[in-house]
Design a protein around this motif. Structure first.
Motif, PDB file in Angstrom:
ATOM      1  N   THR A 200     -85.740  55.738  10.924  1.00 20.00           N
ATOM      2  CA  THR A 200     -85.061  56.981  10.329  1.00 20.00           C
ATOM      3  C   THR A 200     -85.524  57.215   8.824  1.00 20.00           C
ATOM      4  N   PRO A 201     -85.333  58.553   8.304  1.00 20.90           N
ATOM      5  CA  PRO A 201     -85.836  58.844   6.966  1.00 20.90           C
ATOM      6  C   PRO A 201     -85.130  57.969   6.174  1.00 20.90           C
ATOM      7  N   GLN A 202     -83.923  57.562   6.220  1.00 23.54           N
ATOM      8  CA  GLN A 202     -83.009  56.861   5.222  1.00 23.54           C
ATOM      9  C   GLN A 202     -83.660  55.352   5.147  1.00 23.54           C
ATOM     10  N   LEU A 203     -83.949  54.718   6.449  1.00 23.51           N
ATOM     11  CA  LEU A 203     -84.459  53.212   6.486  1.00 23.51           C
ATOM     12  C   LEU A 203     -85.753  53.480   5.836  1.00 23.51           C
ATOM     13  N   LEU A 204     -86.736  54.372   5.971  1.00 24.84           N
ATOM     14  CA  LEU A 204     -88.143  54.412   5.431  1.00 24.84           C
ATOM     15  C   LEU A 204     -87.885  54.504   3.827  1.00 24.84           C
ATOM     16  N   ARG A 205     -87.049  55.423   3.386  1.00 24.61           N
ATOM     17  CA  ARG A 205     -86.712  55.289   1.999  1.00 24.61           C
ATOM     18  C   ARG A 205     -86.167  53.930   1.357  1.00 24.61           C
ATOM     19  N   ARG A 206     -85.388  53.107   2.300  1.00 26.24           N
ATOM     20  CA  ARG A 206     -84.900  51.905   1.984  1.00 26.24           C
ATOM     21  C   ARG A 206     -86.040  50.692   1.810  1.00 26.24           C
ATOM     22  N   LEU A 207     -87.061  51.028   2.688  1.00 24.94           N
ATOM     23  CA  LEU A 207     -88.153  50.210   2.833  1.00 24.94           C
ATOM     24  C   LEU A 207     -89.047  50.197   1.544  1.00 24.94           C
ATOM     25  N   GLY A 208     -89.246  51.285   0.850  1.00 21.64           N
ATOM     26  CA  GLY A 208     -89.842  51.944  -0.196  1.00 21.64           C
ATOM     27  C   GLY A 208     -89.089  51.273  -1.374  1.00 21.64           C
ATOM     28  N   VAL A 365     -91.359  56.862   2.493  1.00 19.05           N
ATOM     29  CA  VAL A 365     -91.384  55.604   1.553  1.00 19.05           C
ATOM     30  C   VAL A 365     -91.843  55.805   0.224  1.00 19.05           C
ATOM     31  N   LEU A 366     -92.672  56.952  -0.276  1.00 22.69           N
ATOM     32  CA  LEU A 366     -92.874  57.087  -1.449  1.00 22.69           C
ATOM     33  C   LEU A 366     -91.689  57.624  -2.202  1.00 22.69           C
ATOM     34  N   ALA A 367     -90.751  58.426  -1.549  1.00 25.47           N
ATOM     35  CA  ALA A 367     -89.552  58.719  -2.195  1.00 25.47           C
ATOM     36  C   ALA A 367     -88.672  57.509  -2.589  1.00 25.47           C
ATOM     37  N   GLY A 368     -88.908  56.593  -1.749  1.00 19.52           N
ATOM     38  CA  GLY A 368     -87.884  55.152  -1.853  1.00 19.52           C
ATOM     39  C   GLY A 368     -88.668  54.520  -3.137  1.00 19.52           C
ATOM     40  N   TYR A 369     -89.760  54.367  -3.117  1.00 16.97           N
ATOM     41  CA  TYR A 369     -90.568  53.652  -3.959  1.00 16.97           C
ATOM     42  C   TYR A 369     -90.361  54.082  -5.442  1.00 16.97           C
ATOM     43  N   MET A 370     -90.436  55.360  -5.644  1.00 18.29           N
ATOM     44  CA  MET A 370     -90.517  55.997  -6.773  1.00 18.29           C
ATOM     45  C   MET A 370     -89.015  56.181  -7.462  1.00 18.29           C
ATOM     46  N   SER A 371     -87.807  55.987  -6.589  1.00 19.53           N
ATOM     47  CA  SER A 371     -86.703  55.998  -6.868  1.00 19.53           C
ATOM     48  C   SER A 371     -86.415  54.811  -7.720  1.00 19.53           C
ATOM     49  N   VAL A 372     -87.103  53.768  -8.028  1.00 26.26           N
ATOM     50  CA  VAL A 372     -86.591  52.594  -8.715  1.00 26.26           C
ATOM     51  C   VAL A 372     -87.245  52.729  -9.852  1.00 26.26           C
ATOM     52  N   ASP A 373     -86.301  52.625 -10.842  1.00 29.46           N
ATOM     53  CA  ASP A 373     -86.789  52.627 -12.395  1.00 29.46           C
ATOM     54  C   ASP A 373     -87.938  53.582 -12.485  1.00 29.46           C
ATOM     55  N   ASP A 437     -99.637  67.751   0.297  1.00 25.84           N
ATOM     56  CA  ASP A 437     -98.199  68.671   0.465  1.00 25.84           C
ATOM     57  C   ASP A 437     -97.202  68.256   1.316  1.00 25.84           C
ATOM     58  N   ARG A 438     -97.324  67.454   2.380  1.00 28.02           N
ATOM     59  CA  ARG A 438     -95.983  67.343   3.416  1.00 28.02           C
ATOM     60  C   ARG A 438     -95.461  66.210   2.524  1.00 28.02           C
ATOM     61  N   TRP A 439     -96.203  65.163   1.850  1.00 29.48           N
ATOM     62  CA  TRP A 439     -95.477  64.258   1.221  1.00 29.48           C
ATOM     63  C   TRP A 439     -94.781  64.640   0.076  1.00 29.48           C
ATOM     64  N   ARG A 440     -95.365  65.525  -0.787  1.00 33.97           N
ATOM     65  CA  ARG A 440     -94.647  65.941  -1.981  1.00 33.97           C
ATOM     66  C   ARG A 440     -93.329  66.874  -1.827  1.00 33.97           C
ATOM     67  N   ILE A 441     -93.359  67.480  -0.557  1.00 36.10           N
ATOM     68  CA  ILE A 441     -92.026  68.296  -0.120  1.00 36.10           C
ATOM     69  C   ILE A 441     -91.061  67.250   0.021  1.00 36.10           C
ATOM     70  N   ILE A 442     -91.280  66.293   0.771  1.00 32.09           N
ATOM     71  CA  ILE A 442     -90.433  65.189   1.119  1.00 32.09           C
ATOM     72  C   ILE A 442     -89.831  64.481  -0.394  1.00 32.09           C
ATOM     73  N   ILE A 443     -90.809  64.240  -1.047  1.00 32.09           N
ATOM     74  CA  ILE A 443     -90.607  63.536  -2.207  1.00 32.09           C
ATOM     75  C   ILE A 443     -89.422  64.395  -3.127  1.00 32.09           C
ATOM     76  N   ASP A 444     -90.079  65.565  -3.340  1.00 38.14           N
ATOM     77  CA  ASP A 444     -89.267  66.525  -4.178  1.00 38.14           C
ATOM     78  C   ASP A 444     -87.757  66.563  -3.658  1.00 38.14           C
ATOM     79  N   ALA A 445     -87.557  66.646  -2.105  1.00 35.02           N
ATOM     80  CA  ALA A 445     -86.405  67.010  -1.638  1.00 35.02           C
ATOM     81  C   ALA A 445     -85.475  65.848  -1.919  1.00 35.02           C
ATOM     82  N   ASN A 446     -86.047  64.630  -1.970  1.00 39.14           N
ATOM     83  CA  ASN A 446     -85.315  63.645  -2.234  1.00 39.14           C
ATOM     84  C   ASN A 446     -84.815  63.176  -3.396  1.00 39.14           C
ATOM     85  N   ARG A 447     -85.367  63.791  -4.422  1.00 36.76           N
ATOM     86  CA  ARG A 447     -85.055  63.855  -5.824  1.00 36.76           C
ATOM     87  C   ARG A 447     -83.593  64.561  -6.175  1.00 36.76           C
ATOM     88  N   GLN A 448     -83.147  65.484  -5.275  1.00 38.39           N
ATOM     89  CA  GLN A 448     -82.163  66.452  -5.535  1.00 38.39           C
ATOM     90  C   GLN A 448     -80.829  65.710  -5.269  1.00 38.39           C
TER      91      GLN A 448
END
Length: 448
Positions: A200-208, A365-373, A437-448
């Motif tokens: 799921t999207p949540q699990l992919l973020r957790r992996l990152g 995955v990038l959204a999760g990885y970039m959320s740490v520190d 562009d696809r990845w950036r849309i997802i990363i930006d949405a998960n920063r909100q």
């Protein structure tokens, strides 16, 4: 598949040594073809220990003073892994306080890596991570108080073998009848393999997030073996794939691999001096990550995807969210580029993504990885990421085909090829700007 197709699943072989009891073991893997002193796997070289479950039992009882109740061979590339369950009343090891009910994994290392000192670094990493809250296998001391030993092992070829696959491999390979191999025993970590659940999207973020947290936990750790480590599986070794492409029968597929190697040389190599470095796992994939059902209190955060998603449901009818609960196989750890770990995780998560569009996986995955520190990829790393992901596909598919040509009975080696070639072609032909562009849309949405 990881490490070529580490998604491939060879049939496990089991020997029951007490009544008719069986143990439930997941196919946890480790891969080979690595070295710590600059030597690497060369085409045509046979390095796998040709031993059966019966021989594994004898090693456990002789080296660790433990009576084995039952044993099951686990998937592996160039090594041999055996899950063993021990009689708690039979302990003759003064260095073992209690027998673990989940059992242990006996690991017999391939002959090439057995000549190196990488195991010491692996054990140090596993101990560090354990002290920082990560659940990973821990080495068990043998009856001499050592966490490993080098054994001259006679390859067994019984007339009536409990390990038919081992016998077939021995007959086909023409291997010598003995070899020197590092033998060690690790704690078995229970859990479901990542490949068994829905991504799921949540699990992919957790992996990152988990990957970045592991990088942070190992900051400052150094070991000579990690600095010297060289492996055909390292993304640094992508150019050497050209020596193994003869195992790929299809001309169009060979050409695709050659195109990726050429892009790696042009778009990755010149940027390496700008990549951030540290201790990396080197094979953070679906067979080396364990998961469990996530706490209900965690919920699911907002997500964005370029494609609508059906309700997630895995092969077992389970619609639960999952979280990482264990990390396996540190045989490819190295002091290298963090970017490589990110690319490897993205590639293997793409390979088995059934709900999230595989082209969107990198964004989560990038959204999760970039959320740490507030960790980010720098411009050079981000620009090289697509080629690094494609390069891991190329490694997995090429080395899977090559290793299967040496061990044609091991279907586990071809797991990546089931979806890999089709995915790779689509991924490679997708324009980088469109993909990012696809990845950036997802990363930006998960920063909100």
């Amino acid at each position: 598949m990881s490490k070529v197709a580490q998604t491939a699943s060879s049939s496990s072989t089991a020997v029951d040594l007490e009544d008719d009891r069986r143990i439930d073991a997941t196919g946890k893997t480790n891969a080979g073809g690595s070295a710590s002193d600059g030597a690497m796997l060369q085409p045509g070289r046979q390095i796998r220990p040709m031993i059966s479950c019966k021989a594994a039992v004898e090693l456990v009882e002789r080296l660790y003073g433990l009576q084995v109740l039952n044993v099951k061979e686990l998937n592996s590339y160039d090594d041999r892994n055996f899950l063993v369950k021990i009689d708690p009343q039979s302990k003759r090891n003064p260095f073992l306080e209690d027998v673990r009910p989940h059992g242990y994994v006996l690991k017999v290392l391939n002959s090439m890596d057995s000549c190196k000192n990488h195991i010491d670094a692996e054990h140090a990493i596993q101990r560090i991570l354990s002290t920082k809250g990560f659940n990973c296998p821990q080495p068990i001391l043998n009856i001499k108080g050592q966490d490993k030993s080098i054994e001259d092992i006679v390859y067994d070829l019984p007339i009536e073998s409990d390990d038919k696959k081992s016998t077939a491999e021995f007959q086909e390979s023409g291997a010598i009848r003995h070899g020197r191999h590092v033998v060690r025993l690790l704690t078995f970590v229970p859990g479901r393999l990542l490949v068994e659940v829905t991504y799921t999207p949540q699990l992919l973020r957790r992996l990152g997030r988990n990957l970045r947290s592991m990088h942070t936990a190992l900051e400052g750790f150094r070991h000579p073996a990690l600095e010297q480590h060289r492996s055909i599986w390292s993304l640094d070794s992508v150019p050497q794939l050209l020596g193994f492409t003869s195992a790929i029968g299809d001309h169009e597929k060979r050409r695709l691999i050659e195109d990726i190697v050429e892009a790696y040389m042009k778009e990755v190599v010149p940027k390496k001096n700008r990549f951030q470095k540290g201790v990396i796992h080197g094979d953070f994939n679906e067979q080396n990550i364990l998961v469990r059902k996530a706490s209900l209190s965690e919920g699911d955060d907002s997500t964005a995807s370029s494609q609508p998603r059906p309700q997630p449901q895995d092969a077992f009818g389970d619609q639960s969210e999952h979280e990482v609960c264990g990390i396996l196989d540190f045989g490819d750890t190295a002091f290298s580029f963090y970017l490589y770990d990110v690319a490897i995780l993205i590639m293997y998560a793409m390979l088995d993504s059934k709900v999230v569009d595989f082209l969107d996986v990198g964004g989560y995955v990038l959204a999760g990885y970039m959320s740490v520190d507030d960790r980010t990829l720098n411009e050079a790393e981000f620009e090289a990421l697509k080629v690094c992901v494609a390069s891991r596909y190329a490694q997995s598919l090429t080395m899977g085909a090559y290793t299967h040509s040496l061990n044609p009975t091991n279907e586990y080696l071809l797991m990546s090829s089931k979806n890999g070639w089709t995915q790779l072609k689509t991924f490679w032909t997708t324009p980088k700007d469109q993909l990012y562009d696809r990845w950036r849309i997802i990363i930006d949405a998960n920063r909100q």
